[in-house]
Design an enzyme around this catalytic site. Structure first.
Site, mmCIF file in Angstrom:
data_model
loop_
_atom_site.group_PDB
_atom_site.id
_atom_site.type_symbol
_atom_site.label_atom_id
_atom_site.label_comp_id
_atom_site.label_asym_id
_atom_site.label_seq_id
_atom_site.Cartn_x
_atom_site.Cartn_y
_atom_site.Cartn_z
ATOM 1 N N GLU A 44 1.591 -1.033 -0.031
ATOM 2 C CA GLU A 44 0.071 -0.330 0.350
ATOM 3 C C GLU A 44 1.032 1.268 -0.275
ATOM 4 O O GLU A 44 1.868 1.150 0.712
ATOM 5 C CB GLU A 44 -1.226 -0.260 1.332
ATOM 6 C CG GLU A 44 -1.889 0.685 1.668
ATOM 7 C CD GLU A 44 -1.632 2.064 2.218
ATOM 8 O OE1 GLU A 44 -2.390 3.198 2.397
ATOM 9 O OE2 GLU A 44 -0.395 2.247 2.753
ATOM 10 N N ARG A 64 -9.883 9.765 1.817
ATOM 11 C CA ARG A 64 -8.375 8.932 1.841
ATOM 12 C C ARG A 64 -7.855 8.177 0.741
ATOM 13 O O ARG A 64 -8.380 7.004 0.782
ATOM 14 C CB ARG A 64 -8.005 8.218 2.817
ATOM 15 C CG ARG A 64 -6.751 8.110 3.680
ATOM 16 C CD ARG A 64 -6.376 7.213 4.661
ATOM 17 N NE ARG A 64 -5.237 7.520 5.127
ATOM 18 C CZ ARG A 64 -4.208 8.215 5.872
ATOM 19 N NH1 ARG A 64 -4.891 8.990 6.276
ATOM 20 N NH2 ARG A 64 -3.106 8.490 6.136
#
Length: 428
Positions: free
Chosen positions: A227, A270
């Site tokens: 990520e 986000r």
């Protein structure tokens, strides 16, 4: 006072230079002990290090008993058989096992947690029945939070061989939320001009991604899950992501990636890039993997707010005046910089690690005549999808804010993790 003897310990390390067993620092002793208690002996790739690691474990146990000031004869343990089942019952090790999020029993697969932070990846993988067999996180405050919730202290600097040598020889999935760093291509260009081949060790040397790639190369897990920030794909004019993708493909993994927004799961905008890879030696590029579907936000900020909040989170008159003047100054220049007063029925901006400074990106209105306030650390954790049973009180508010701002959206990571496990199980 004479201390308990678990077994015959290695000689003390002194300035005069007796033999040093292993390279483990005192900072890593609790990592060695806690991960040994949960996982047993470290089944490492390098069998020559087995004796050194055994002695590192012994030193960690000795130092732990020294810290407890246990009298000789009060309790003895069988080193070879005392892992997890026996030692979990001991009052001396209760802090390692009486935690909110213990390992699943039985477990279905194993994973390692690199750049672990607060443990968002761990929560996600444990929810799928996974057992963490190694964790690493350099920040000492994040280590405290991690220990409070999982009973394990992550190892420190993953760039050091003294840390990497504790990684088990085999595990199923590698998880990492690694930092975004540029790659220098000068050396690569020179080698190309000389007609010499370049590999990932040349292209990525000196970056933290190099260490991720190095571990994948050495241990060959079934899959990995990485990520990073959204702009990884555009960073350094696209060169950073190009090198990352080429490196992972060079290691013989098929790559799937997608920018996903946490607002599908929490009331926060986000965006982060998810990168998932599957070992072609196992799946031959035929895995049926799909990222979970995205949809517009269904939750709002007021759902994560605490009913009774301490007045210390309300902005002072001085700070509130400063933020308003700062925003006005930039409006006059045509810039969009300023504070973010939240619509309680909407979603928040992206929470950052600097939130502790002034809270300006996410401010909660408190009605006419009262200054807005910051979110509390607990509210920040909720905004990241952490359950209320997750412990935050081991560190200061400042450190809790930093950890939340650097964390992953737990339910998003969980949803992707579920797809990864379905893919692995579906293929097998």
């Amino acid at each position: 006072m004479k201390k308990v003897s678990v077994v015959d310990f290695p000689e003390e390390i002194t300035e005069s230079g007796v033999k040093i067993y292993g390279e483990t620092s005192l900072d890593n002793n609790m990592a060695v002990l806690s991960q040994y208690l949960h996982n047993g002996f470290f089944d490492t790739a390098d069998t020559e290090e087995t004796e050194e690691i055994r002695n590192d474990i012994l030193i960690a146990i000795r130092d732990y008993f020294d810290s407890l000031d246990i009298e000789d004869g009060e309790k003895k343990f069988d080193f070879e058989k005392g892992v997890a089942d026996d030692w979990a019952m001991s009052p001396f090790f209760s802090d390692f096992f009486k935690v909110p999020f213990p390992d699943p029993k039985p477990y279905n697969f194993t994973f390692i947690d690199l750049f672990a932070g607060m443990g968002g990846f761990r929560l996600a993988m444990q929810a799928q029945g996974g057992k963490c067999v190694f964790s690493s996180e350099w920040n000492k405050y994040a280590q405290k939070t991690y220990f409070a919730n999982f009973g394990e202290v992550p190892f420190g600097d993953i760039t050091k061989q003294s840390t990497k040598r504790f990684i088990p020889k085999s595990f199923d999935i590698l998880c990492a939320g690694f930092p975004c760093q540029p790659f220098s291509i000068a050396g690569v260009s020179k080698k190309n001009s000389l007609g010499r081949e370049t590999g990932f060790k040349d292209k990525t040397q000196g970056t933290l991604f190099f260490d991720v790639a190095d571990i994948i190369s050495r241990h060959r897990p079934k899959a990995f899950y990485l990520e990073n920030v959204k702009n990884l794909t555009s960073h350094d004019k696209g060169n950073t992501f190009k090198v990352i993708r080429e490196t992972l493909e060079e290691l013989n993994y098929s790559i799937h990636y997608k920018v996903m927004d946490g607002q599908t799961y929490v009331p926060q905008h986000r965006e982060r890039i998810m990168i998932v890879g599957f070992n072609k030696d196992i799946f031959h590029g035929e895995e049926k993997f799909e990222f979970p579907e995205q949809h517009e936000a269904t939750r709002c900020v007021k759902e994560i707010l605490e009913p009774n909040i301490d007045s210390k989170y309300t902005l002072s008159d001085k700070l509130w005046t400063y933020l308003q003047n700062y925003a006005e100054k930039h409006r006059e220049k045509g810039n969009g910089f300023g504070y973010g007063l939240v619509d309680l029925n909407g979603i928040a901006r992206t929470l950052s690690a600097r939130y502790y400074k002034d809270g300006s990106e996410i401010l909660i209105p408190q009605g006419k005549g009262k200054n807005p306030r910051r979110l509390s650390p607990r509210e920040c954790a909720r905004l990241m999808g952490y359950p209320d049973s997750y412990k935050l009180s081991q560190v200061s508010d400042v450190q809790a804010y930093r950890q939340c701002g650097n964390s992953v959206i737990v339910p998003l990571i969980t949803a992707v993790s579920e797809q990864i496990i379905k893919t692995i199980n579906g293929y097998e």
